[in-house]
Design a protein around this motif. Structure first.
Motif, mmCIF file in Angstrom:
data_model
loop_
_atom_site.group_PDB
_atom_site.id
_atom_site.type_symbol
_atom_site.label_atom_id
_atom_site.label_comp_id
_atom_site.label_asym_id
_atom_site.label_seq_id
_atom_site.Cartn_x
_atom_site.Cartn_y
_atom_site.Cartn_z
ATOM 1 N N GLY A 9 83.236 79.662 10.146
ATOM 2 C CA GLY A 9 83.506 81.089 10.672
ATOM 3 C C GLY A 9 84.189 80.871 12.320
ATOM 4 N N GLN A 10 84.572 81.828 12.882
ATOM 5 C CA GLN A 10 85.028 81.826 14.272
ATOM 6 C C GLN A 10 83.732 81.350 15.447
ATOM 7 O OE1 GLN A 10 88.303 81.944 15.075
ATOM 8 N NE2 GLN A 10 88.344 82.037 12.707
ATOM 9 N N ALA A 11 84.166 80.367 16.353
ATOM 10 C CA ALA A 11 83.147 79.649 17.350
ATOM 11 C C ALA A 11 83.762 79.947 18.343
ATOM 12 C CB ALA A 11 83.008 78.252 16.694
ATOM 13 N N PRO A 12 82.710 79.831 19.401
ATOM 14 C CA PRO A 12 83.290 79.802 20.973
ATOM 15 C C PRO A 12 83.930 78.370 21.191
ATOM 16 C CG PRO A 12 80.999 79.460 20.605
ATOM 17 C CD PRO A 12 81.554 79.585 19.229
ATOM 18 N N SER A 13 84.592 78.439 22.419
ATOM 19 C CA SER A 13 85.094 77.173 22.751
ATOM 20 C C SER A 13 84.136 76.315 23.076
ATOM 21 C CB SER A 13 86.164 77.680 24.171
ATOM 22 O OG SER A 13 85.207 77.959 25.111
ATOM 23 N N LEU A 14 84.482 74.967 23.234
ATOM 24 C CA LEU A 14 83.309 73.838 23.640
ATOM 25 C C LEU A 14 82.781 74.244 24.984
ATOM 26 C CD1 LEU A 14 81.957 71.273 23.136
ATOM 27 C CD2 LEU A 14 84.169 70.017 24.070
ATOM 28 N N GLY A 15 83.545 74.599 26.040
ATOM 29 C CA GLY A 15 82.890 74.975 27.423
ATOM 30 C C GLY A 15 81.741 75.794 27.352
ATOM 31 N N ILE A 16 81.887 76.823 26.451
ATOM 32 C CA ILE A 16 80.587 77.897 26.107
ATOM 33 C C ILE A 16 79.500 76.864 25.710
ATOM 34 C CG2 ILE A 16 79.965 79.855 25.287
ATOM 35 C CD1 ILE A 16 82.313 80.540 26.975
ATOM 36 N N ILE A 17 79.338 76.187 24.909
ATOM 37 C CA ILE A 17 78.194 75.714 24.241
ATOM 38 C C ILE A 17 77.969 74.393 24.466
ATOM 39 C CG2 ILE A 17 77.878 77.633 22.648
ATOM 40 C CD1 ILE A 17 80.117 74.482 21.858
ATOM 41 N N LYS A 18 78.665 73.405 25.426
ATOM 42 C CA LYS A 18 78.648 72.255 25.338
ATOM 43 C C LYS A 18 77.288 71.589 25.929
ATOM 44 C CE LYS A 18 80.797 67.884 27.593
ATOM 45 N NZ LYS A 18 79.283 67.511 27.831
ATOM 46 N N ASN A 19 76.761 72.357 26.898
ATOM 47 C CA ASN A 19 75.327 72.103 27.382
ATOM 48 C C ASN A 19 74.441 72.269 26.211
ATOM 49 O OD1 ASN A 19 76.299 71.967 29.913
ATOM 50 N ND2 ASN A 19 75.728 73.810 30.804
ATOM 51 N N GLU A 20 74.366 73.255 25.577
ATOM 52 C CA GLU A 20 73.431 73.495 24.275
ATOM 53 C C GLU A 20 73.639 72.102 23.402
ATOM 54 O OE1 GLU A 20 72.042 76.682 23.171
ATOM 55 O OE2 GLU A 20 73.183 78.387 24.195
ATOM 56 N N LEU A 21 74.724 71.918 22.992
ATOM 57 C CA LEU A 21 75.027 70.717 22.167
ATOM 58 C C LEU A 21 74.331 69.315 22.924
ATOM 59 C CD1 LEU A 21 78.524 71.449 21.062
ATOM 60 C CD2 LEU A 21 76.777 71.388 19.512
ATOM 61 N N ASP A 22 74.475 69.267 24.147
ATOM 62 C CA ASP A 22 74.127 68.021 24.996
ATOM 63 C C ASP A 22 72.644 68.000 25.034
ATOM 64 O OD1 ASP A 22 76.796 67.099 25.139
ATOM 65 O OD2 ASP A 22 76.969 67.998 27.108
ATOM 66 N N ASP A 23 72.033 69.324 25.033
ATOM 67 C CA ASP A 23 70.669 69.386 25.158
ATOM 68 C C ASP A 23 69.835 69.278 23.595
ATOM 69 O OD1 ASP A 23 70.744 69.432 27.767
ATOM 70 O OD2 ASP A 23 70.420 71.764 27.910
ATOM 71 N N ALA A 24 70.523 69.354 22.660
ATOM 72 C CA ALA A 24 69.787 69.578 21.285
ATOM 73 C C ALA A 24 69.396 68.353 20.901
ATOM 74 C CB ALA A 24 71.152 69.797 20.224
ATOM 75 N N ASP A 25 68.160 68.537 20.166
ATOM 76 C CA ASP A 25 67.364 67.359 19.590
ATOM 77 C C ASP A 25 68.011 66.833 18.384
ATOM 78 O OD1 ASP A 25 65.024 66.836 21.635
ATOM 79 O OD2 ASP A 25 65.171 68.870 21.217
ATOM 80 N N MET A 26 68.355 67.871 17.568
ATOM 81 C CA MET A 26 69.181 67.431 16.277
ATOM 82 C C MET A 26 70.208 68.743 16.203
ATOM 83 S SD MET A 26 66.943 67.659 12.558
ATOM 84 C CE MET A 26 68.059 66.631 11.068
ATOM 85 N N ILE A 27 71.426 68.265 15.387
ATOM 86 C CA ILE A 27 72.440 69.034 15.181
ATOM 87 C C ILE A 27 72.659 69.074 13.746
ATOM 88 C CG2 ILE A 27 74.840 69.604 15.730
ATOM 89 C CD1 ILE A 27 74.590 68.227 18.469
#
Length: 208
Positions: A9-27
């Motif tokens: 589905g439709q997702a936000p731009s990388l800039g919106i969620i980059k910090n969350e992806l970088d902080d994630a322990d598992m994706i």
């Protein structure tokens, strides 16, 4: 321990969620969420789903089989729900869902309904909104005049107090099916203390 589910589905731009992806322990990528995650320049720790909506199944060939949990198309759970459950089973204490905007209404409702579950996401970020799970004592910093909508996600009565809202919630008791659309933040910090039940808070992505 933070887990991230990137779903179709439709997702936000990388800039919106980059910090969350970088902080994630598992994706975890759920089905065509793999396309989105790869477009961000990230690779998943795990791929989950029936792969009925992925752009090209050959993409899976670059990943070791141990990183793929393939399910049949005929099943009792959505790919997003399977991914969330897996993250909690792996020890994650909070899970954020990225993507899932636009498209079919039933798919949107299916993700929204996950907030009613015991293993609920704490946030859901689409291309247009941020959705937060509100339980216990909840505090968020927002721009003043941010539009805020709130809905119960529980089978019990919701009773709460608030500060930082133009229309306070202090005297309200919401049953399932109740809610408030287009409240507004009157201060930079909005606080909601749930006496009982839990809510979702929906804010526009563009504003914050």
């Amino acid at each position: 321990m933070l887990g991230i589910v990137v779903t179709g589905g439709q997702a936000p731009s990388l800039g919106i969620i980059k910090n969350e992806l970088d902080d994630a322990d598992m994706i975890v990528a759920a089905d065509s969420g793999l396309d989105t995650l790869l477009s961000y320049g990230y690779e998943p720790d795990l791929i989950v789903g029936d792969m009925d909506s992925i752009s090209n199944r050959k993409i899976l060939e670059k990943f070791h089989r141990s990183k793929i949990l393939l399910y049949p198309e005929d099943k009792d759970y959505t790919d997003t729900e399977l991914a969330i459950n897996h993250l909690y089973e792996k020890g994650c204490t909070s899970v954020v869902v990225i993507g899932g905007g636009g498209g079919r209404l039933d798919h949107l409702i299916a993700i929204y309904s996950l907030f009613f579950r015991e293993r609920a996401p704490v946030r859901w970020i689409t291309d247009n909104e941020k959705i937060f799970l509100v339980k216990g004592s909840f505090c968020i910093n927002l721009k003043i005049n941010t539009v805020i909508s709130l809905f119960p996600v529980t089978g019990q009565l919701c009773s709460m107090t608030s500060s930082g809202l133009k229309w306070p919630l202090d005297e309200l008791e919401w049953n399932p099916g109740d809610g408030g659309i287009s409240n507004v933040s009157s201060e930079r910090t909005v606080k909601i203390d749930m006496k009982s039940g839990k809510l979702v808070m929906i804010i526009p992505l563009d504003d914050n």
